[in-house]
Enzyme design. Structure first.
Site, PDB file in Angstrom:
ATOM      1  N   GLY A  15       0.611  -1.181   0.160  1.00  0.00           N
ATOM      2  CA  GLY A  15       0.418   0.101   0.071  1.00  0.00           C
ATOM      3  C   GLY A  15       1.008   1.082  -0.282  1.00  0.00           C
ATOM      4  NE  ARG A  76      -2.451  -3.704  -1.374  1.00  0.00           N
ATOM      5  CZ  ARG A  76      -2.156  -3.475   0.153  1.00  0.00           C
ATOM      6  NH1 ARG A  76      -0.670  -3.384   0.336  1.00  0.00           N
ATOM      7  NH2 ARG A  76      -2.138  -2.202   0.771  1.00  0.00           N
ATOM      8  CG  ASP A 107       3.516  -6.491   7.576  1.00  0.00           C
ATOM      9  OD1 ASP A 107       3.410  -5.756   6.611  1.00  0.00           O
ATOM     10  OD2 ASP A 107       2.823  -7.193   7.994  1.00  0.00           O
ATOM     11  N   GLY A 108       4.719  -6.765   4.365  1.00  0.00           N
ATOM     12  CA  GLY A 108       4.602  -8.357   3.239  1.00  0.00           C
ATOM     13  C   GLY A 108       5.760  -8.243   2.365  1.00  0.00           C
ATOM     14  CB  SER A 109       7.858  -4.855   0.308  1.00  0.00           C
ATOM     15  OG  SER A 109       6.338  -4.235   0.547  1.00  0.00           O
ATOM     16  CB  THR A 130       3.319   0.723   6.023  1.00  0.00           C
ATOM     17  OG1 THR A 130       1.404   0.297   6.754  1.00  0.00           O
ATOM     18  CG2 THR A 130       3.791   0.028   7.636  1.00  0.00           C
ATOM     19  CG  ASP A 132      -1.212  -0.698   8.338  1.00  0.00           C
ATOM     20  OD1 ASP A 132      -2.386  -0.227   7.704  1.00  0.00           O
ATOM     21  OD2 ASP A 132      -1.000  -1.603   7.581  1.00  0.00           O
ATOM     22  CG  ASP A 134       1.549  -2.952  10.657  1.00  0.00           C
ATOM     23  OD1 ASP A 134       2.632  -2.135  10.202  1.00  0.00           O
ATOM     24  OD2 ASP A 134       1.296  -3.718   9.782  1.00  0.00           O
ATOM     25  NE  ARG A 159     -14.650  16.450  19.068  1.00  0.00           N
ATOM     26  CZ  ARG A 159     -14.755  15.057  19.841  1.00  0.00           C
ATOM     27  NH1 ARG A 159     -16.194  15.984  20.515  1.00  0.00           N
ATOM     28  NH2 ARG A 159     -13.961  14.255  19.535  1.00  0.00           N
ATOM     29  NE  ARG A 167     -27.994  12.799  12.815  1.00  0.00           N
ATOM     30  CZ  ARG A 167     -27.623  13.307  11.956  1.00  0.00           C
ATOM     31  NH1 ARG A 167     -26.762  13.694  11.408  1.00  0.00           N
ATOM     32  NH2 ARG A 167     -28.593  13.161  11.262  1.00  0.00           N
ATOM     33  NE  ARG A 176      -2.618  -4.786   5.557  1.00  0.00           N
ATOM     34  CZ  ARG A 176      -3.522  -5.137   4.107  1.00  0.00           C
ATOM     35  NH1 ARG A 176      -3.552  -6.709   3.982  1.00  0.00           N
ATOM     36  NH2 ARG A 176      -2.594  -4.355   3.971  1.00  0.00           N
ATOM     37  CB  ALA A 191     -12.033   9.340  19.766  1.00  0.00           C
ATOM     38  CD  GLU A 192     -16.756  11.700  22.512  1.00  0.00           C
ATOM     39  OE1 GLU A 192     -16.666  11.845  21.744  1.00  0.00           O
ATOM     40  OE2 GLU A 192     -16.355  12.982  23.393  1.00  0.00           O
ATOM     41  CE  LYS A 218     -18.788  12.366  26.876  1.00  0.00           C
ATOM     42  NZ  LYS A 218     -16.461  13.246  26.033  1.00  0.00           N
TER      43      LYS A 218
HETATM   44  O1  F6P Z   1      -1.123  -1.649   4.991  1.00  0.00           O
HETATM   45  C1  F6P Z   1      -2.015  -0.511   4.364  1.00  0.00           C
HETATM   46  C2  F6P Z   1      -3.327  -0.722   4.270  1.00  0.00           C
HETATM   47  O2  F6P Z   1      -3.526   0.497   4.653  1.00  0.00           O
HETATM   48  C3  F6P Z   1      -3.803  -0.265   5.853  1.00  0.00           C
HETATM   49  O3  F6P Z   1      -3.791   0.008   6.818  1.00  0.00           O
HETATM   50  C4  F6P Z   1      -5.615  -1.218   4.934  1.00  0.00           C
HETATM   51  O4  F6P Z   1      -5.739  -2.749   5.757  1.00  0.00           O
HETATM   52  C5  F6P Z   1      -4.721  -2.161   3.580  1.00  0.00           C
HETATM   53  O5  F6P Z   1      -3.773  -1.511   3.197  1.00  0.00           O
HETATM   54  C6  F6P Z   1      -5.339  -1.804   2.531  1.00  0.00           C
HETATM   55  O6  F6P Z   1      -5.108  -1.959   0.751  1.00  0.00           O
HETATM   56  P1  F6P Z   1      -6.153  -2.238   0.018  1.00  0.00           P
HETATM   57  O7  F6P Z   1      -6.190  -0.914  -1.010  1.00  0.00           O
HETATM   58  O8  F6P Z   1      -5.199  -2.268  -1.004  1.00  0.00           O
HETATM   59  O9  F6P Z   1      -7.470  -2.991  -0.061  1.00  0.00           O
END
Ligand code: F6P
Length: 326
Positions: A15, A76, A107-109, A130, A132, A134, A159, A167, A176, A191-192, A218
């Site tokens: 991504g 990908r 991580d996949g890359s 990324t 994420d 992560d 907001r 609301r 992910r 955020a709450e 609230k």
């Molecule tokens: O890993 C990056 C990311 O944006 C994730 O947050 C998300 O789950 C995924 O890629 C979405 O990928 P795609 O746009 O290929 O559906």
């Protein structure tokens, strides 16, 4: 002594994330500064196997520092999981005499990079790219800070309308299987509640919290739901809460907009520092490693670890969210 790299390749994979462009720029310019030739591989590993490889110069990366996305494009490439396909990639690197490769991705890359390193003997450095956040071995991935800002600004807008209509909103953030982006965007937008995959979601407790909020005066609430949350996506969570409380709500899915936008100053700095570190790392003979930023300093860690070890969510931030959202 091992042979010094002379010609490097750079690709972005998985991504896209904002900050990839300033990172490519840093790789290209650092390489040229040190007298290396540099080749851009388009569409990630797909371009590597299709031989979509072009020489770059300092001008190839002009005016991209402020642009989101990746000028090299990305993909990908599931095919790359096959050894026979990777062989084609290795042959193309050999054809262009590329002896060092910088892989910017998640991580996949990195799993692809690790295989290339092991099977092709190519010198490889990974850079974490990324939204994420992560990836183990770095405090920040390239793209995370910008995505956090994009999500925060979107939630700020939500907001405004939530407050005007009294609301409840359920806002779904990307990430992910990781909750880092949802958590930081949620905290910074006040955020709450933030629901993340790393912490089991208790719908009863969430319903009670929202009802108590109303009792305490609230008039509107925002719940950020990480896309990988165990209770389901934002629509499912909203429905479950409505079934328990009768409270009507709205759902907004932020989606891929979180990957776009001009990189923040922090992002550009991170991307530039890591891009330079990758090239100078290759020149220093490093390989099979990822460059990351740990406690403000560039650190190299084994790419194998970064592609397999799951980064833990910050307990400190989870606690911060709990306390500030009462
Ligand atoms: O890993 C990056 C990311 O944006 C994730 O947050 C998300 O789950 C995924 O890629 C979405 O990928 P795609 O746009 O290929 O559906």
């Amino acid at each position: 002594m091992a042979k010094k790299v002379k010609r490097i390749g750079v690709l972005t994979s998985g991504g896209d994330s904002s900050g990839m462009n300033p990172c490519i720029r840093a790789v290209v310019r650092t390489a040229i500064y040190h007298g290396l030739e540099v080749y851009g591989i388009r569409h990630g590993y797909q371009g590597l196997i299709d031989d979509d490889i072009k020489k770059m110069n300092t001008r190839s990366v002009s005016n991209i520092i402020s642009r989101g996305g990746t000028i090299l494009k990305t993909a990908r490439c599931l095919e790359f999981k096959k050894k026979s396909v990777r062989k084609r990639g290795i042959a193309n690197l050999e054809k262009h005499k590329i002896d060092g490769l910088v892989v910017i991705g998640g991580d996949g890359s990195f799993r692809g990079a690790e295989a290339l390193y092991e099977e092709g003997g190519i010198k490889i450095i990974g850079l974490p790219g990324t939204i994420d956040n992560d990836i183990a071995g770095t405090d920040f991935t390239i793209g995370y800070d910008t995505a956090m800002n994009v999500a925060m600004e979107a939630i700020d807008k939500i907001r405004d309308t939530a407050a005007s209509h009294d609301r409840i909103f359920f806002v779904e953030a990307m990430g992910r299987n990781a909750g880092a982006l949802a958590l930081s965007a949620g905290i910074s937008a006040g955020a709450e509640e933030v629901l993340v995959p790393e912490v089991p979601t208790d719908i009863d407790a969430l319903a009670k919290k929202l009802e108590n909020g109303i009792k305490k005066g609230k008039t509107s609430s925002i719940v950020v739901v990480a896309e990988g949350d165990d209770a389901g996506n934002a629509f499912v969570v909203a429905k479950k809460v409505e079934e328990k409380t009768g409270l009507k709500s709205r759902v907004s899915v932020l989606g891929n907009m979180q990957r776009g936008g001009s990189p923040t100053a922090f992002e550009r700095m991170l991307a530039s520092r890591l891009g330079l570190a990758a090239v100078e790392g290759l020149l220093a003979g490093r390989s099979g490693v990822m460059a990351g930023l740990v406690a403000g300093k560039i650190k190299f860690s084994k790419i194998k670890k970064s592609s397999t070890a799951k980064k833990k969510i910050s307990k400190e931030l989870l606690n911060l969210d709990k306390i500030l959202s009462i």
